[in-house]
Scaffold this motif. Sequence first.
Motif, PDB file in Angstrom:
ATOM      1  N   GLU A 116     -14.599  -1.643   6.441  1.00  0.00           N
ATOM      2  CA  GLU A 116     -14.350  -0.601   6.223  1.00  0.00           C
ATOM      3  C   GLU A 116     -14.765   0.685   7.022  1.00  0.00           C
ATOM      4  O   GLU A 116     -15.649   0.181   7.718  1.00  0.00           O
ATOM      5  CB  GLU A 116     -14.635  -0.236   4.603  1.00  0.00           C
ATOM      6  N   ARG A 151     -10.616  -7.605   7.725  1.00  0.00           N
ATOM      7  CA  ARG A 151     -11.259  -8.649   6.811  1.00  0.00           C
ATOM      8  C   ARG A 151     -10.417 -10.169   6.669  1.00  0.00           C
ATOM      9  O   ARG A 151      -9.250 -10.206   6.828  1.00  0.00           O
ATOM     10  CB  ARG A 151     -10.774  -8.148   5.494  1.00  0.00           C
ATOM     11  N   GLU A 164      -9.186 -12.278   5.058  1.00  0.00           N
ATOM     12  CA  GLU A 164      -8.667 -12.601   3.782  1.00  0.00           C
ATOM     13  C   GLU A 164      -8.311 -13.946   3.615  1.00  0.00           C
ATOM     14  O   GLU A 164      -7.906 -14.590   4.578  1.00  0.00           O
ATOM     15  CB  GLU A 164      -7.350 -11.712   3.499  1.00  0.00           C
ATOM     16  N   PHE A 209       1.489  -5.755   3.866  1.00  0.00           N
ATOM     17  CA  PHE A 209       0.571  -5.231   2.717  1.00  0.00           C
ATOM     18  C   PHE A 209      -0.635  -5.736   2.801  1.00  0.00           C
ATOM     19  O   PHE A 209      -1.622  -4.921   2.535  1.00  0.00           O
ATOM     20  CB  PHE A 209       1.438  -5.850   1.285  1.00  0.00           C
ATOM     21  N   ARG A 210      -0.823  -7.103   3.136  1.00  0.00           N
ATOM     22  CA  ARG A 210      -2.140  -7.521   3.151  1.00  0.00           C
ATOM     23  C   ARG A 210      -2.435  -8.382   4.527  1.00  0.00           C
ATOM     24  O   ARG A 210      -1.731  -9.533   4.435  1.00  0.00           O
ATOM     25  CB  ARG A 210      -2.742  -8.521   1.954  1.00  0.00           C
ATOM     26  N   THR A 211      -3.107  -7.965   5.168  1.00  0.00           N
ATOM     27  CA  THR A 211      -3.284  -8.680   6.500  1.00  0.00           C
ATOM     28  C   THR A 211      -4.743  -8.550   7.044  1.00  0.00           C
ATOM     29  O   THR A 211      -5.691  -7.930   6.269  1.00  0.00           O
ATOM     30  CB  THR A 211      -2.614  -7.945   7.823  1.00  0.00           C
ATOM     31  N   PHE A 225      -6.170  -4.498   9.864  1.00  0.00           N
ATOM     32  CA  PHE A 225      -5.316  -3.281   9.316  1.00  0.00           C
ATOM     33  C   PHE A 225      -5.756  -2.078   9.789  1.00  0.00           C
ATOM     34  O   PHE A 225      -7.044  -1.751  10.357  1.00  0.00           O
ATOM     35  CB  PHE A 225      -5.017  -3.354   8.129  1.00  0.00           C
ATOM     36  N   GLN A 283      -7.341   1.927   8.447  1.00  0.00           N
ATOM     37  CA  GLN A 283      -7.638   2.730   7.088  1.00  0.00           C
ATOM     38  C   GLN A 283      -7.711   4.086   7.702  1.00  0.00           C
ATOM     39  O   GLN A 283      -8.005   4.626   8.773  1.00  0.00           O
ATOM     40  CB  GLN A 283      -8.867   2.184   6.694  1.00  0.00           C
ATOM     41  N   GLU A 319      -9.722   6.827   5.542  1.00  0.00           N
ATOM     42  CA  GLU A 319     -10.880   7.201   4.333  1.00  0.00           C
ATOM     43  C   GLU A 319     -11.374   8.537   4.623  1.00  0.00           C
ATOM     44  O   GLU A 319     -11.789   8.939   5.597  1.00  0.00           O
ATOM     45  CB  GLU A 319     -11.849   6.153   4.492  1.00  0.00           C
ATOM     46  N   TYR A 373     -20.144  -1.111  -5.137  1.00  0.00           N
ATOM     47  CA  TYR A 373     -20.629   0.356  -4.953  1.00  0.00           C
ATOM     48  C   TYR A 373     -20.244   1.228  -6.142  1.00  0.00           C
ATOM     49  O   TYR A 373     -20.466   2.538  -5.898  1.00  0.00           O
ATOM     50  CB  TYR A 373     -20.395   0.876  -3.296  1.00  0.00           C
ATOM     51  N   GLU A 375      -1.847  -2.159  -5.559  1.00  0.00           N
ATOM     52  CA  GLU A 375      -2.597  -1.115  -5.020  1.00  0.00           C
ATOM     53  C   GLU A 375      -2.002  -0.533  -3.545  1.00  0.00           C
ATOM     54  O   GLU A 375      -1.557  -1.396  -2.734  1.00  0.00           O
ATOM     55  CB  GLU A 375      -4.085  -1.576  -4.554  1.00  0.00           C
ATOM     56  N   LEU A 376      -1.990   0.942  -3.599  1.00  0.00           N
ATOM     57  CA  LEU A 376      -1.514   1.451  -2.432  1.00  0.00           C
ATOM     58  C   LEU A 376      -2.767   2.117  -1.811  1.00  0.00           C
ATOM     59  O   LEU A 376      -3.270   2.093  -0.712  1.00  0.00           O
ATOM     60  CB  LEU A 376      -0.362   2.575  -2.672  1.00  0.00           C
ATOM     61  N   ARG A 394     -18.493   6.670  -5.388  1.00  0.00           N
ATOM     62  CA  ARG A 394     -19.602   5.939  -4.871  1.00  0.00           C
ATOM     63  C   ARG A 394     -21.093   6.149  -5.141  1.00  0.00           C
ATOM     64  O   ARG A 394     -22.120   5.812  -4.727  1.00  0.00           O
ATOM     65  CB  ARG A 394     -19.150   5.894  -3.419  1.00  0.00           C
ATOM     66  N   GLU A 440     -14.287   8.999  -2.830  1.00  0.00           N
ATOM     67  CA  GLU A 440     -13.899   8.460  -1.698  1.00  0.00           C
ATOM     68  C   GLU A 440     -12.400   8.109  -1.904  1.00  0.00           C
ATOM     69  O   GLU A 440     -12.110   6.998  -2.547  1.00  0.00           O
ATOM     70  CB  GLU A 440     -14.514   7.277  -1.294  1.00  0.00           C
ATOM     71  N   GLY A 447      -4.717   2.492   3.319  1.00  0.00           N
ATOM     72  CA  GLY A 447      -4.211   1.616   4.328  1.00  0.00           C
ATOM     73  C   GLY A 447      -3.225   2.377   5.075  1.00  0.00           C
ATOM     74  O   GLY A 447      -2.102   2.610   4.153  1.00  0.00           O
TER      75      GLY A 447
END
Length: 439
Positions: free
Chosen positions: A139, A171, A173, A181-183, A186, A188, A190, A240, A257-258, A264, A297, A301
């Motif tokens: 992250e 990550r 994964e 969508f999930r790689t 990627f 972020q 934040e 956290y 999730e988007l 935190r 926070e 992505g």
Amino acid sequence: MEKLVNLCKRRGIVFPTSDIYGGLGSTFDYGPLGVELKRNVKEAWWREMVQYRSDVLGLDSAIFQHPRTWEASGHLKNFTDPLVDCKNCKQRFRADRIEGDKCPACGGELTPARNFNLMFKTFMGPVEDTAAVVYLRPETAQGIFSNFENVVDTQRVKLPFGVAQQGKSFRNEITTENFIFRTREFEQMEMEFFVRPDRAEEEKWYRYWVDFRFNWHVKFGIKREHLRAREHATDELSHYSSGTTDIEFLYPFGWGELEGVAKRGSYDLDQHAKFSGKDLTYFDEDTKTRFRPWVIEPALGVDRAMLAFMLDAYDEDVVDNEERIVLRLDPRLAPIKVAVYPLLRKAGQPEKAIAVRDALKRHFTVAYDQAGSIGRRYRRQDEVGTPYGVTIDHQTMEDDTVTVRDRDSMAQDRVPIARLVEVISDRIGWTRPAAAEPV
Ligand code: GAP
């Protein structure tokens, strides 16, 4: 989804990585149009989250952080997913993503679940021993916490304030899914928003950021009915977090999730203070006290946002008895803003059109197309979301006006070339003011 994946490949938006070698499982590259879209999504976020505000600052920290960072943050211990192996076909699954106790692929027996850490490990420097182990960040947030003192000491900030950054995260994964969508690699975007350690203050800003982020998605083209805010149950919370709301999008495979907005608390600053021996407190001039602020926070992505924007923009309709694909992207996000076409490939029109293209290129991303019928040329741009088409015709040669065609209404109006930049800038609308900040 399949139609979008095909369009992305065919038009140079998203390519499978290492295509010539048969790809590298669920890793993607952005092509000439994809990179523009991606830059625009990041720009839309940066403007609204940093530049248009007076309470958020930017940062760009390294992907490698000191390994103690991940001990302190809890990622080394807690950033795991439960992994099961099929004893028969050897496939691996996330235990929390399968139903029942048999292999979803072959029905074979599964091993007991064991925790699998999602951080990628590598070595810094030439010696590959345990002292040289570093991690690719999972992250971007930790680079903000480890720079908290640097920002406070150099920027004269006053609570509440935020520090934002965009960048790659990694990550490992267990399973990747659904295109971008999930790689495993990627990007972020934040922001850590620091507030007084007070429940009412925390709640106020938590609600504020959930709303602000929800509305950002709508502002840049997500259909309101395709979004929902879902509060996490206690057993879903990250290690956290004391409260998280997912902003979910209705993907073709269902709600998912988007973006996440998490409370935190002072968890990260407390942990880094403990592990680094640094104070990491904030001195409050009003109350003359020192404390570690709490954090709200919002974390999104970039790739997932691009997927949602493209899915909601994808449309098919019929124009002049011909089917057309059209990406109804917000003009601010569209990879190409204007296409310039000479109506005819003669009578000085191409030369004039090239001069117009070159003048517009200083302001916008521009495509030039003189191949095929004008209708076909419009379609080519419609399917990559180009919002405006400028056509040079016989009248242009007489009075220096052009027609400007709108992708969605297909209406055309005549505009003097001298006013084109102003007219197109107004229509793209980057200059629209952002929502006011609460005081
Ligand atoms: N710092 C908090 C954090 O990282 P997260 O919910 O794990 O929270 C934030 O990630 C966002 O990053 C997600 O909402 C999603 O948009 C994106 N994201 C997370 N994992 C991803 C992956 N494997 N592939 C693509 N995007 C991902």
